[in-house]
Write an enzyme that holds these catalytic residues in place. Structure first.
Site, PDB file in Angstrom:
ATOM      1  N   ARG A   1      -5.086   9.639 -10.867  1.00 44.84           N
ATOM      2  CA  ARG A   1      -5.908   9.923  -9.680  1.00 44.84           C
ATOM      3  C   ARG A   1      -5.020  10.228  -8.470  1.00 44.84           C
ATOM      4  O   ARG A   1      -4.020   9.568  -8.212  1.00 44.84           O
ATOM      5  CB  ARG A   1      -6.794   8.714  -9.388  1.00 44.84           C
TER       6      ARG A   1
ATOM      7  N   SER B   1       0.809  -1.231   0.000  1.00 43.00           N
ATOM      8  CA  SER B   1       0.000   0.000   0.000  1.00 43.00           C
ATOM      9  C   SER B   1       0.835   1.271   0.000  1.00 43.00           C
ATOM     10  O   SER B   1       0.289   2.362  -0.098  1.00 43.00           O
ATOM     11  CB  SER B   1      -0.920   0.010   1.213  1.00 43.00           C
TER      12      SER B   1
ATOM     13  N   THR C   1      -6.503   7.667   6.835  1.00 41.97           N
ATOM     14  CA  THR C   1      -6.394   6.548   5.908  1.00 41.97           C
ATOM     15  C   THR C   1      -7.803   6.200   5.431  1.00 41.97           C
ATOM     16  O   THR C   1      -8.774   6.534   6.098  1.00 41.97           O
ATOM     17  CB  THR C   1      -5.707   5.333   6.561  1.00 41.97           C
ATOM     18  N   GLY C   2      -7.892   5.582   4.284  1.00 37.87           N
ATOM     19  CA  GLY C   2      -9.209   5.225   3.771  1.00 37.87           C
ATOM     20  C   GLY C   2      -9.493   5.906   2.443  1.00 37.87           C
ATOM     21  O   GLY C   2      -8.578   6.411   1.791  1.00 37.87           O
TER      22      GLY C   2
ATOM     23  N   THR D   1       1.600   6.930   0.589  1.00 37.57           N
ATOM     24  CA  THR D   1       0.677   5.916   0.073  1.00 37.57           C
ATOM     25  C   THR D   1       0.942   5.623  -1.399  1.00 37.57           C
ATOM     26  O   THR D   1       1.513   6.456  -2.115  1.00 37.57           O
ATOM     27  CB  THR D   1      -0.779   6.420   0.216  1.00 37.57           C
TER      28      THR D   1
ATOM     29  N   THR E   1      -2.824   3.600   3.780  1.00 38.38           N
ATOM     30  CA  THR E   1      -1.901   4.725   3.878  1.00 38.38           C
ATOM     31  C   THR E   1      -1.236   4.723   5.243  1.00 38.38           C
ATOM     32  O   THR E   1      -1.892   4.493   6.255  1.00 38.38           O
ATOM     33  CB  THR E   1      -2.698   6.034   3.711  1.00 38.38           C
TER      34      THR E   1
HETATM   35  N1  ASP Z   1      -6.119   7.503   1.483  1.00 41.59           N
HETATM   36  C1  ASP Z   1      -5.561   6.768   0.390  1.00 41.59           C
HETATM   37  C2  ASP Z   1      -6.018   7.340  -0.901  1.00 41.59           C
HETATM   38  O1  ASP Z   1      -7.178   7.711  -1.020  1.00 41.59           O
HETATM   39  C3  ASP Z   1      -5.909   5.333   0.395  1.00 41.59           C
HETATM   40  C4  ASP Z   1      -5.503   4.584   1.609  1.00 41.59           C
HETATM   41  O2  ASP Z   1      -5.650   5.027   2.735  1.00 41.59           O
HETATM   42  O3  ASP Z   1      -5.004   3.482   1.421  1.00 41.59           O
HETATM   43  O4  ASP Z   1      -5.250   7.375  -1.818  1.00 41.59           O
END
Ligand code: ASP
Length: 327
Positions: A215, A85, A238-239, A205, A187
Site C-alpha cells: 500500500r 511514523s 498528513t492523515g 512517512t 507523516t
Molecule cells: N499520510 C500518510 C499515509 O497515508 C499517513 C500519515 O500521515 O501518517 O501514508
C-alpha cells in the site's frame, strides 16, 4: 504532542541568536533583488517536531538552500527510533515489514520520490538522489532499494523492538482501523523558504500502520502529499492518504493560493473539499499546512489535535491548527 519524546530544545534562545545573524546577513544582502520585507527564511512542518524544524532553521541560517533545509530537517525524524511514523523505528505493514515513502520538490519544480522502500533509514535522501541523478521522478520497492545501495546508502534493519512488539500484539486481532491522532497519522511534511526567497518541500512517512503490503498513500505522491510552486507557495499533508489522493490535496491548496487565497484559507478549502466527498463518515483525520511566497503560513484539519511547527525570525512556535470538528 504526547506521542513523541523529544529532547528538550533550546528553540527560543537559538531563535534570538539566529535572527540576529540573519538580520545582519540580510543587511549585507540588500542588493539581492529577492530580499525584501517578506518573512524569510522560514520553515514550517507538520506536527510538533522541534528538533527537525530547529535543524532546518540552522541550515537556512547558515545560508543553506530551502532544499537542503527540508531534507536535513526531516532526516532528524527519520533517524529518531522513537518516532514510530517515519524512518527507522516506523510501524510496519501487516507482514511486519517497515516500508517507507518519501518525496521532495525544489524551486524549479524538480521532484523525486520513493515508495515502499525497505532497509534504508533516509528515504528522503534517496528521493533527492532520484530527483538529481536520474531522469525519473519515482522509484518503487526493490528497484528503489537497489538504487539506494548504488548511491552508497547502507542497509539497516528498521523494525525497532517497540514497533515489533506492538505489531505482534496487533496481530492478535488484526483489526485495521486508524486511530485519529494516534501514531498512525504522523507523516512529517516540511516546507521552507530560504534567504533568496526560494521554496522547497519534503514529505516522509512509514505510512499507515499495519497497511496491506504494497500500500502507498499520499505522502510520496507529488501533488497529493506535497506540492511546491516557487511562484506561489507550497503545501503538504498528513492523515489518511487515500483521502488526500482523491482530491490531489496539496496541489489544490497551492492552486487556491495562486487564485488569491491566504495559506490558511487555502488549507480550510482543501480540508472542506475532502469533507464534501465524505459526508457520511468523518471518522478520520487530515491535516494540511501551507506557506505562500510572502512567508505567510496556515494549517487546518478535520479533527482537533493536529499541530504544526513554524520557525522564523519571529520565534519557534508549535501552532494548534483549527479544525472542522470542534472539541
Ligand atoms: N499520510 C500518510 C499515509 O497515508 C499517513 C500519515 O500521515 O501518517 O501514508
Amino acid at each position: 504532542m504526547k506521542r513523541r519524546k523529544f529532547l528538550k530544545n533550546s528553540s527560543l534562545s537559538t531563535a534570538g541568536i539566529f535572527s540576529a545573524s540573519i538580520l545582519s546577513a540580510c543587511e549585507t544582502d540588500k542588493k539581492h533583488p529577492l530580499v525584501n520585507e517578506i518573512l524569510k527564511p522560514i520553515v514550517i512542518a507538520t506536527w510538533d517536531v522541534p528538533n527537525a524544524t530547529n535543524k532546518a532553521w540552522q541550515v537556512l541560517s547558515e545560508t543553506g538552500t530551502a532544499l537542503d533545509a527540508v531534507e536535513q530537517g526531516v532526516m532528524i525524524e527519520e533517524a529518531d527510533i522513537n518516532n514510530q511514523s517515519v524512518g527507522k523505528g516506523g510501524r510496519p505493514d501487516r507482514e511486519g515489514n517497515v516500508t517507507l515513502d518519501a518525496c521532495i520538490m525544489d524551486k524549479d519544480s524538480n521532484c523525486g520520490a520513493v515508495v515502499c522502500l525497505q532497509n534504508i533509514v533516509h528515504p528522503i535522501s534517496v528521493a533527492r538522489k532520484v530527483m538529481e541523478d536520474t531522469p525519473h521522478v519515482m522509484l518503487a520497492g526493490k528497484g528503489a532499494e537497489l538504487f539506494a545501495y548504488e548511491k552508497g546508502f547502507k542497509k539497516e534493519n528498521l523494525l525497532s523492538e517497540k514497533s515489533k512488539a506492538e505489531w505482534i500484539e496487533w496481530k492478535k486481532t488484526s483489526k485495521y482501523k486508524p486511530i485519529i491522532n494516534i501514531e498512525n497519522h504522523d507523516t512529517i511534511g516540511m516546507l521552507a523558504i530560504d534567504r533568496k526567497g526560494d521554496i522547497a518541500g519534503a514529505c516522509t512517512t512509514s505510512g499507515m500502520a499495519y497497511k496491506i503490503a504494497g500500500r502507498v498513500g499520499d505522502s510520496p505522491i507529488i501533488g497529493a502529499g506535497l506540492f511546491i510552486d516557487n511562484e506561489v507557495g507550497g503545501a503538504t499533508a498528513t492523515g489518511v492518504g487515500e483521502e488526500v489522493v482523491r482530491t490531489v490535496g496539496s496541489f489544490l491548496i497551492v492552486e487556491l493560493m495562486r487564485q488569491g487565497k491566504t495559506p490558511q484559507q487555502a488549507c480550510e478549502e482543501g480540508v472542506k473539499r475532502i469533507i464534501s466527498k465524505n459526508k457520511e463518515k468523518l471518522d478520520f483525520q487530515i491535516g494540511f499546512i501551507a506557506i505562500n511566497k510572502n512567508g505567510e503560513t496556515g494549517g487546518y484539519c478535520i479533527q482537533p489535535g493536529f499541530t504544526y511547527r513554524v520557525y522564523s525570525e519571529k520565534g519557534h512556535v508549535n501552532n494548534k491548527a483549527s479544525s472542522y470538528i470542534s472539541t
